[in-house]
Design a protein around this motif. Structure first.
Motif, PDB file in Angstrom:
ATOM      1  N   TYR A  26       0.843  -1.204   0.000  1.00  0.00           N
ATOM      2  CA  TYR A  26       0.000   0.000   0.000  1.00  0.00           C
ATOM      3  C   TYR A  26       0.876   1.251   0.000  1.00  0.00           C
ATOM      4  N   ALA A  27       0.330   2.325  -0.556  1.00  0.00           N
ATOM      5  CA  ALA A  27       1.123   3.539  -0.779  1.00  0.00           C
ATOM      6  C   ALA A  27       1.649   4.146   0.515  1.00  0.00           C
ATOM      7  N   ASP A  28       0.999   3.891   1.649  1.00  0.00           N
ATOM      8  CA  ASP A  28       1.446   4.486   2.910  1.00  0.00           C
ATOM      9  C   ASP A  28       2.439   3.593   3.659  1.00  0.00           C
ATOM     10  N   SER A  29       2.873   2.493   3.042  1.00  0.00           N
ATOM     11  CA  SER A  29       3.855   1.605   3.679  1.00  0.00           C
ATOM     12  C   SER A  29       5.243   2.229   3.611  1.00  0.00           C
ATOM     13  N   ASN A  30       6.059   1.952   4.620  1.00  0.00           N
ATOM     14  CA  ASN A  30       7.436   2.440   4.604  1.00  0.00           C
ATOM     15  C   ASN A  30       8.275   1.722   3.560  1.00  0.00           C
ATOM     16  N   LYS A  31       8.078   0.410   3.463  1.00  0.00           N
ATOM     17  CA  LYS A  31       8.821  -0.387   2.489  1.00  0.00           C
ATOM     18  C   LYS A  31       7.880  -1.371   1.827  1.00  0.00           C
ATOM     19  N   PRO A  32       8.141  -1.692   0.555  1.00  0.00           N
ATOM     20  CA  PRO A  32       7.269  -2.660  -0.116  1.00  0.00           C
ATOM     21  C   PRO A  32       7.675  -4.096   0.201  1.00  0.00           C
ATOM     22  N   PHE A  33       6.752  -5.010  -0.048  1.00  0.00           N
ATOM     23  CA  PHE A  33       7.104  -6.421  -0.071  1.00  0.00           C
ATOM     24  C   PHE A  33       7.793  -6.700  -1.411  1.00  0.00           C
ATOM     25  N   ARG A  34       8.636  -7.730  -1.429  1.00  0.00           N
ATOM     26  CA  ARG A  34       9.392  -8.006  -2.644  1.00  0.00           C
ATOM     27  C   ARG A  34       9.282  -9.474  -3.009  1.00  0.00           C
ATOM     28  N   ALA A  35       9.100  -9.741  -4.303  1.00  0.00           N
ATOM     29  CA  ALA A  35       8.985 -11.122  -4.784  1.00  0.00           C
ATOM     30  C   ALA A  35       9.682 -11.232  -6.131  1.00  0.00           C
ATOM     31  N   LEU A  36      10.453 -12.277  -6.310  1.00  0.00           N
ATOM     32  CA  LEU A  36      11.127 -12.504  -7.589  1.00  0.00           C
ATOM     33  C   LEU A  36      10.093 -12.742  -8.685  1.00  0.00           C
ATOM     34  N   ASN A  37      10.292 -12.121  -9.822  1.00  0.00           N
ATOM     35  CA  ASN A  37       9.319 -12.210 -10.923  1.00  0.00           C
ATOM     36  C   ASN A  37       9.750 -13.321 -11.884  1.00  0.00           C
ATOM     37  N   ALA A  38       9.716 -14.559 -11.391  1.00  0.00           N
ATOM     38  CA  ALA A  38      10.188 -15.673 -12.211  1.00  0.00           C
ATOM     39  C   ALA A  38       9.633 -16.995 -11.676  1.00  0.00           C
ATOM     40  N   LEU A  68       8.019 -21.217  -7.452  1.00  0.00           N
ATOM     41  CA  LEU A  68       7.471 -19.926  -7.855  1.00  0.00           C
ATOM     42  C   LEU A  68       8.045 -18.800  -6.999  1.00  0.00           C
ATOM     43  N   SER A  69       8.521 -17.778  -7.654  1.00  0.00           N
ATOM     44  CA  SER A  69       8.940 -16.532  -7.016  1.00  0.00           C
ATOM     45  C   SER A  69       9.931 -16.765  -5.868  1.00  0.00           C
ATOM     46  N   ASN A  70       9.600 -16.311  -4.661  1.00  0.00           N
ATOM     47  CA  ASN A  70      10.555 -16.368  -3.543  1.00  0.00           C
ATOM     48  C   ASN A  70      10.919 -17.783  -3.116  1.00  0.00           C
ATOM     49  N   HIS A  71      10.154 -18.782  -3.554  1.00  0.00           N
ATOM     50  CA  HIS A  71      10.514 -20.168  -3.243  1.00  0.00           C
ATOM     51  C   HIS A  71      11.812 -20.563  -3.941  1.00  0.00           C
ATOM     52  N   ILE A  72      12.207 -19.786  -4.947  1.00  0.00           N
ATOM     53  CA  ILE A  72      13.474 -20.050  -5.647  1.00  0.00           C
ATOM     54  C   ILE A  72      14.642 -19.978  -4.662  1.00  0.00           C
ATOM     55  N   LYS A  73      14.514 -19.093  -3.662  1.00  0.00           N
ATOM     56  CA  LYS A  73      15.600 -18.927  -2.682  1.00  0.00           C
ATOM     57  C   LYS A  73      15.787 -20.167  -1.816  1.00  0.00           C
ATOM     58  N   ASN A  74      14.783 -21.057  -1.796  1.00  0.00           N
ATOM     59  CA  ASN A  74      14.862 -22.257  -0.946  1.00  0.00           C
ATOM     60  C   ASN A  74      15.386 -23.472  -1.701  1.00  0.00           C
ATOM     61  N   ILE A  75      15.718 -23.297  -2.985  1.00  0.00           N
ATOM     62  CA  ILE A  75      16.233 -24.436  -3.753  1.00  0.00           C
ATOM     63  C   ILE A  75      17.584 -24.851  -3.174  1.00  0.00           C
ATOM     64  N   LYS A  76      17.710 -26.128  -2.850  1.00  0.00           N
ATOM     65  CA  LYS A  76      18.948 -26.619  -2.239  1.00  0.00           C
ATOM     66  C   LYS A  76      20.034 -26.859  -3.300  1.00  0.00           C
ATOM     67  N   ASP A  77      19.680 -27.568  -4.357  1.00  0.00           N
ATOM     68  CA  ASP A  77      20.654 -27.863  -5.416  1.00  0.00           C
ATOM     69  C   ASP A  77      20.422 -26.876  -6.571  1.00  0.00           C
ATOM     70  N   ILE A  78      21.246 -25.829  -6.618  1.00  0.00           N
ATOM     71  CA  ILE A  78      20.993 -24.751  -7.581  1.00  0.00           C
ATOM     72  C   ILE A  78      21.604 -25.028  -8.950  1.00  0.00           C
ATOM     73  N   SER A  79      22.279 -26.145  -9.117  1.00  0.00           N
ATOM     74  CA  SER A  79      22.892 -26.422 -10.417  1.00  0.00           C
ATOM     75  C   SER A  79      21.816 -26.780 -11.445  1.00  0.00           C
ATOM     76  N   SER A  80      21.987 -26.275 -12.648  1.00  0.00           N
ATOM     77  CA  SER A  80      21.096 -26.562 -13.790  1.00  0.00           C
ATOM     78  C   SER A  80      19.661 -26.099 -13.560  1.00  0.00           C
ATOM     79  N   VAL A  81      19.457 -25.050 -12.784  1.00  0.00           N
ATOM     80  CA  VAL A  81      18.119 -24.470 -12.615  1.00  0.00           C
ATOM     81  C   VAL A  81      17.806 -23.597 -13.831  1.00  0.00           C
TER      82      VAL A  81
END
Length: 437
Positions: A24-36, A47-60
């Protein structure tokens, strides 16, 4: 007179090609989500921020809704927006729920978006999400609405020394008297927006982008990732399939040469970094080895980064280093400047605003100022404004401040207007750029 039902705090979505910033416009900071959307080598989708939880990042492999800087896949973008807007567990209780029909939206799109794609976005916002009202503009169009007050996080870099700067400011004030700060926006600004897909140079005159002088440089975060992949694969290990790892190396290690490429090349041994590659036990993404604090594990695999650290972003100024036969960022800005009315040029060059995640690269704004100043007439002064960090949030902050202006209330399109006039009217009379060219 403002309709009382239309005075609620609007939702602001900065739909970047790398990351969605929303709140919302009156928030101090926005929420952030990867667009992928990411698919790992086992075929599991994240999906999105779940990408950060990938354990084996090779060949993603990553799939994004934006192609060539244009939003082409609303099938994927809708999934990502649904993840952001109806997911209270992920975003500290933020959930639109059943309130979409009463929510007013401020969002953005790529500068010079194809009309067919722009209409497609309008249809999705009004017909699928059914927002009560929508205001949409290029990211650069919101920047003049940022607050006039200087913040601690904002820096302004001048191309001249302090004495010359004072003389230049006094001269500017005589030539162009400063208007009162009652204005909702700053009258003249040259916005340099360097994001994931590309870099836009967009002059803003009286709050409106001057589309005839808008220029695009095909170098952005995606290009830097690709070049870094090729360089590391040639010099160290094959990393052509290691998108997430290379992106992390770029964000943690690269910097812009403060003076010149040759100056940094002389000192490459002093600025070298040792990056520890992930072993998928103690680290899943890797880290920079701090030589002063710890010793390396016995079986650690490392790569030593020397001139790679500053060579990769140097392509902004010298694209020929990457065999790209196109103008660099300085030439692109000067080309845009040459298409403006002559009396406005010194004012524009004195009011450059840098936004976008690439300006988080250390020394980028300073180097840009110095390189530009060297190409300008002696009596012109180049002034560049940027944030000390989190430059990717500059646009969202400007959009949230735009939400408090009368201009927003006067120009947004309500759902009733959309149903009455149709999508063609929205594009032609409100959101399209064709009428300004």
């Amino acid at each position: 007179m403002v309709n009382p039902t239309m005075s609620e705090t609007p939702l602001v979505i900065d739909n970047g090609s790398y990351e969605i910033k929303f709140g919302y416009a009156d928030s101090n900071k926005p929420f952030r989500a990867l667009n992928a959307l990411a698919k790992d080598k086992y075929g599991v989708s994240n999906l999105s921020n779940h990408i950060k939880n990938i354990k084996d990042i090779s060949s993603v492999t990553l799939q994004r809704p934006h192609e060539m800087g244009q939003l082409t896949s609303w099938e994927l973008q809708s999934c990502l927006w649904d993840y952001c807007l109806y997911n209270p567990d992920e975003f500290n209780g933020f959930d639109l729920g059943e309130t979409t029909k009463g929510t007013h939206l401020i969002t953005n799109e790529t500068c010079l978006t194809l009309p067919a794609l722009s209409k497609n976005m309008d249809q999705v916002l009004f017909e699928e999400y059914e927002f009560a009202s929508v205001y949409k503009a290029p990211s650069e169009g919101y920047i003049p609405f940022r607050t006039m007050n200087k913040s601690d996080k904002e820096i302004t870099i001048s191309g001249k020394d302090e004495e010359e700067e004072v003389d230049s400011v006094l001269k500017d004030q005589k030539q162009f008297p400063v208007e009162s700060n009652d204005n909702e926006y700053r009258d003249f600004q040259l916005v340099v927006d360097s994001g994931f897909n590309c870099t836009w140079v967009c002059p803003i005159i009286k709050g409106i982008p001057y589309y005839k002088a808008v220029k695009k440089l095909d170098i952005g975060g995606r290009f830097l990732n690709g070049l870094l992949k090729e360089t590391l694969s040639f010099r160290h290990y094959n990393m052509m399939d290691e998108t997430l790892l290379v992106n992390n190396i770029k964000e943690k290690c690269v910097f812009m040469s403060p003076v010149s490429y040759f100056d940094s090349f002389k000192n490459k041994e002093k600025t070298s970094l040792q990056y520890v590659l992930p072993d998928f036990q103690t680290s899943f993404i890797g880290y920079i080895h701090d030589k002063t604090k710890s010793t390396l594990p016995a079986n650690a695999q490392t790569i030593t980064l020397k001139d790679e650290c500053f060579m990769i972003p140097e392509t902004f100024f010298h694209p020929e280093m990457a065999k790209l036969l196109k103008p660099g960022i300085v030439e692109t800005i000067l080309e845009s400047l040459s298409m403006l009315p002559e009396p406005l040029r010194p004012m524009m060059i004195g009011n450059i605003v840098c936004t976008g995640g690439n300006f988080n690269i250390p020394h980028f704004a300073t180097r840009l100022t110095n390189e530009l100043q060297g190409q300008l007439p002696m009596d012109w002064n180049c002034r560049v404004t940027a944030m000390k960090d989190e430059n990717e949030l500059t646009t969202w902050n400007a959009m949230s401040q735009f939400a408090t202006t009368e201009a927003y209330v006067a120009t947004r399109v309500t759902r009733e207007e959309y149903w009455e006039h149709g999508v063609e009217w929205c594009t032609k009379n409100r959101f399209g750029y064709q009428n300004w060219i």
